[in-house]
Design an enzyme around this catalytic site. Sequence first.
Site, PDB file in Angstrom:
ATOM      1  N   GLN A 163      27.664  52.567  21.226  1.00  5.58           N
ATOM      2  CA  GLN A 163      27.068  53.667  21.982  1.00  5.58           C
ATOM      3  C   GLN A 163      25.543  53.720  21.788  1.00  5.58           C
ATOM      4  O   GLN A 163      24.790  53.813  22.764  1.00  5.58           O
ATOM      5  CB  GLN A 163      27.708  54.966  21.510  1.00  5.58           C
ATOM      6  CG  GLN A 163      27.680  56.024  22.578  1.00  5.58           C
ATOM      7  CD  GLN A 163      28.152  57.351  22.004  1.00  5.58           C
ATOM      8  OE1 GLN A 163      28.425  57.477  20.812  1.00  5.58           O
ATOM      9  NE2 GLN A 163      28.228  58.340  22.858  1.00  5.58           N
ATOM     10  N   ASP A 223      23.919  50.973  23.697  1.00  7.84           N
ATOM     11  CA  ASP A 223      23.802  51.245  25.134  1.00  7.84           C
ATOM     12  C   ASP A 223      22.675  52.225  25.430  1.00  7.84           C
ATOM     13  O   ASP A 223      21.981  52.102  26.441  1.00  7.84           O
ATOM     14  CB  ASP A 223      25.126  51.803  25.678  1.00  7.84           C
ATOM     15  CG  ASP A 223      26.159  50.698  25.831  1.00  7.84           C
ATOM     16  OD1 ASP A 223      25.761  49.516  25.739  1.00  7.84           O
ATOM     17  OD2 ASP A 223      27.350  51.001  26.015  1.00  7.84           O
ATOM     18  N   SER A 256      28.971  21.611  42.742  1.00  8.57           N
ATOM     19  CA  SER A 256      28.235  22.635  43.470  1.00  8.57           C
ATOM     20  C   SER A 256      28.141  22.232  44.940  1.00  8.57           C
ATOM     21  O   SER A 256      28.737  21.236  45.351  1.00  8.57           O
ATOM     22  CB  SER A 256      26.859  22.837  42.868  1.00  8.57           C
ATOM     23  OG  SER A 256      26.235  21.606  42.716  1.00  8.57           O
ATOM     24  N   LEU A 257      27.408  22.989  45.723  1.00 11.73           N
ATOM     25  CA  LEU A 257      27.316  22.709  47.158  1.00 11.73           C
ATOM     26  C   LEU A 257      25.869  22.498  47.560  1.00 11.73           C
ATOM     27  O   LEU A 257      24.968  23.112  47.001  1.00 11.73           O
ATOM     28  CB  LEU A 257      27.842  23.907  47.951  1.00 11.73           C
ATOM     29  CG  LEU A 257      29.336  24.206  47.874  1.00 11.73           C
ATOM     30  CD1 LEU A 257      29.623  25.536  48.525  1.00 11.73           C
ATOM     31  CD2 LEU A 257      30.118  23.098  48.578  1.00 11.73           C
ATOM     32  N   LYS A 315      30.373  33.155  51.355  1.00 10.49           N
ATOM     33  CA  LYS A 315      30.102  32.708  49.980  1.00 10.49           C
ATOM     34  C   LYS A 315      29.786  33.935  49.131  1.00 10.49           C
ATOM     35  O   LYS A 315      28.722  34.524  49.241  1.00 10.49           O
ATOM     36  CB  LYS A 315      28.923  31.731  49.983  1.00 10.49           C
ATOM     37  CG  LYS A 315      28.644  31.132  48.634  1.00 10.49           C
ATOM     38  CD  LYS A 315      27.687  29.959  48.777  1.00 10.49           C
ATOM     39  CE  LYS A 315      27.397  29.284  47.456  1.00 10.49           C
ATOM     40  NZ  LYS A 315      26.559  30.069  46.569  1.00 10.49           N
ATOM     41  N   GLU A 345      36.359  32.879  43.016  1.00 18.67           N
ATOM     42  CA  GLU A 345      35.190  33.617  42.542  1.00 18.67           C
ATOM     43  C   GLU A 345      35.601  34.927  41.889  1.00 18.67           C
ATOM     44  O   GLU A 345      36.405  35.673  42.445  1.00 18.67           O
ATOM     45  CB  GLU A 345      34.311  33.890  43.772  1.00 18.67           C
ATOM     46  CG  GLU A 345      32.866  34.020  43.488  1.00 18.67           C
ATOM     47  CD  GLU A 345      32.171  32.679  43.203  1.00 18.67           C
ATOM     48  OE1 GLU A 345      32.841  31.619  43.239  1.00 18.67           O
ATOM     49  OE2 GLU A 345      30.967  32.716  42.927  1.00 18.67           O
TER      50      GLU A 345
HETATM   51  S1  IVH Z   1      34.032  25.567  47.294  1.00 20.02           S
HETATM   52  C1  IVH Z   1      33.282  21.457  45.892  1.00 20.02           C
HETATM   53  N1  IVH Z   1      34.229  27.844  48.524  1.00 20.02           N
HETATM   54  O1  IVH Z   1      29.641  28.447  45.509  1.00 20.02           O
HETATM   55  C2  IVH Z   1      33.424  22.784  46.499  1.00 20.02           C
HETATM   56  N2  IVH Z   1      32.670  27.698  46.725  1.00 20.02           N
HETATM   57  O2  IVH Z   1      27.522  26.391  45.308  1.00 20.02           O
HETATM   58  C3  IVH Z   1      32.667  23.867  45.776  1.00 20.02           C
HETATM   59  N3  IVH Z   1      31.494  29.770  46.215  1.00 20.02           N
HETATM   60  O3  IVH Z   1      30.431  27.141  42.363  1.00 20.02           O
HETATM   61  C4  IVH Z   1      33.324  25.147  45.756  1.00 20.02           C
HETATM   62  N4  IVH Z   1      32.453  30.983  47.782  1.00 20.02           N
HETATM   63  O4  IVH Z   1      30.959  29.610  42.819  1.00 20.02           O
HETATM   64  C5  IVH Z   1      33.611  27.169  47.542  1.00 20.02           C
HETATM   65  N5  IVH Z   1      34.561  29.795  49.717  1.00 20.02           N
HETATM   66  C6  IVH Z   1      33.936  29.135  48.728  1.00 20.02           C
HETATM   67  C7  IVH Z   1      32.965  29.738  47.877  1.00 20.02           C
HETATM   68  C8  IVH Z   1      32.352  28.966  46.885  1.00 20.02           C
HETATM   69  C9  IVH Z   1      31.583  30.982  46.780  1.00 20.02           C
HETATM   70  C10 IVH Z   1      30.584  29.397  45.094  1.00 20.02           C
HETATM   71  C11 IVH Z   1      31.267  28.797  43.907  1.00 20.02           C
HETATM   72  C12 IVH Z   1      30.629  27.442  43.704  1.00 20.02           C
HETATM   73  C13 IVH Z   1      29.347  27.614  44.440  1.00 20.02           C
HETATM   74  C14 IVH Z   1      28.845  26.290  44.953  1.00 20.02           C
END
Ligand code: IVH
Length: 676
Positions: free
Chosen positions: A35, A38, A83-84, A119, A177
């Site tokens: 507490q 915080d 990742s993307l 996303k 997620e």
């Molecule tokens: S697919 C190899 N689908 O985006 C495919 N990712 O930049 C990668 N994310 O680490 C994951 N919504 O945390 C996928 N519909 C979705 C998503 C998603 C959010 C996040 C996820 C991933 C990050 C990649």
Amino acid sequence: MKKNLVKKDYLTKIKEIQKHNKSYYDENKPSITDQAYDILKNEIFVLEKKYPFLKNEKSPSNSVGYTPSKNFKKIKHKVPMLSLANAFDETDLLNFEKKMLNFLSMKDAPTIEYSAEPKIDGISASLTYINGKFIKGLSRGDGKEGEDITKNLNTINDIPKFVKINNFPSEIDIRGEVFINNSDFKKIKDRFANPRNAASGSLRQKDPDATKKIPLKFIAYTYGYVDNLNIKTQSDFLENLKKWGFKTNPFNKKISSIKNLIANHVDLEKKRKEIDVDIDGIVYKVNDFDLQKRLGFAANAPRWAIAHKFSANKATSEILNIDIQVGRTGALTPVAKIKPVNIGGVVVSNATLHNEDEIIRKDIRVGDTVNVERAGDVIPHVVSVDLSKRDKDSKKFSFPTNCPSCGGKTVKDYNEITKKKDAVRRCVSEGYECEKIAIEKLKHFVSKEAFNIDGLGKKIIENFWHLKLIRSPNDIFDLDYHKIQKLDGWGALSVANLKYSIEEKKKVSLDRFIYSLGIRHIGQENAKLIARHLQSSLNFLKLINKKNIKILLDIDGIGETQIASIKNFFFNKFNKEILSELVKKLTIKSVPLKDKDGLLKNKTFMLTGKLDGISRAEAKSLIENNSGKIISNVNKKLNYLIIGEKPTIKKINLAKDLKIKIINQVEWLKMLNKTS
Ligand code: IVH
């Protein structure tokens, strides 16, 4: 209150909270009640809100609420969590689709169907189910290895603990997620900077009961390892997720054509404010699993998916000063120090000005009022100058011609492809002679994708550099831990942890090793190509001898630019010394071929001419996925020359002279059991 008194009070509070953090996290001995902790934290937040000039990197508003525990067990993901790539506009999307069609050698451009999924800006997790039972949950970690947060995930209601549906695979990693709704975040917003931090902080609590108090949600969207999945498309997979009891995003859609993707993007961006979840873009995935499989993966991200980000948040501020930063490759990057301004929930006080040409083009000056943009995790940048607000006495900014760090020469390279001079000015120091470059190289060396040394972050590298504890990569493996333990902020436990993480990383794969050296133009992908070709660190060391560098010409994908850069690297005496020392200290593992006993094991191939219905890139990845090796020169090491339409006659003749087997596409595919 006077400005300096406020600051003093603030810094005292920061120091105090740090002391409590240390006793709690490093020494496992809380020195204050939860507490009281915080209350202290809240006092800091209140001060920061009231006096925006207050800022400290150690502030709890900069960390994920509670400092997450370092004590979770690390477990390898059976299938890495990648990742993307990002797209910001139509051009990026058109390029994305074009690249895929090229890879698949689909000239008449059939319409590709996508699964478009919002996303969510949360924390990804991978849930392992065996025979329908949730048995283990991992965080993403570095993508290869995550933290075991099973107990904390177990407190989330959206995560089914048992799935008893017939077609649920006997073993599957369900990925999705973890996040918190904006309305729920409002109730706890004095404790965390934003919803994402709230999710991340509470998910990584030591005590699952602390996690339980935060209303975390889970939305599923993909899978990792799976045993026998009888589903053909992503949209079908999402439907099945629902049947199995998982929540999926209600805005998921099946969409064909870039035009429709954009219409959906515009539509969702409008709705964004009404949705109770933070979304920062839309993920597009090629819907057909067979096509996904053919497309495969580049270094860190699938070729079949992309994240289309929402537009950036904007704000106006004033340039207080222009700093010139020196990067790892010597690039001089001008950075505007701006009056702190809140952009979409984040206080921004630095914005990049990209390079010298950009400053000249936009005539950006100190004192200017500027528009600044910030998109998600991308570095904020100055978009434009408000000339109407410019002071009449303002002076043009003069860009330094010498390196601000070492005073050495700088150049603008001539780009062979664009036939123009680069926009970027660089310091020409190649090794560790320039302080700023050296520090950046060291940061790169320990970074996630390189040696990935936990507990040796950017700030610590800088600190250790100034204390002369680390001056070259070798020093990392010979640290004086007694000295470190005596430093402010270090204790027996944190030193032991650091020692452990460093020792653990002494075993490294050859591709990571090459990448970590930070040679210009040798990113992860190229490091992998080189490692796969050279196989051992011994062979890599042979490149020290200039005449051996030409063997790199055999590698498909490595060109003149990369070779010139490697030559430069090895030309530097200090680099050579570092390298020879490093290999003695480390165990460098050669790169395992993808499928060690694949059908093309120990065979080398070269392609000439156009193949039918399959691109060069796909052919290459097919060969490599079956343990074969691609080389790009006809020489004695070549086993097969594959000829397509309009091959290079010179190559065929040379192959004939060297008695190399010449085969056509059908014969090659037969080797892979691909045709009857
Ligand atoms: S697919 C190899 N689908 O985006 C495919 N990712 O930049 C990668 N994310 O680490 C994951 N919504 O945390 C996928 N519909 C979705 C998503 C998603 C959010 C996040 C996820 C991933 C990050 C990649």
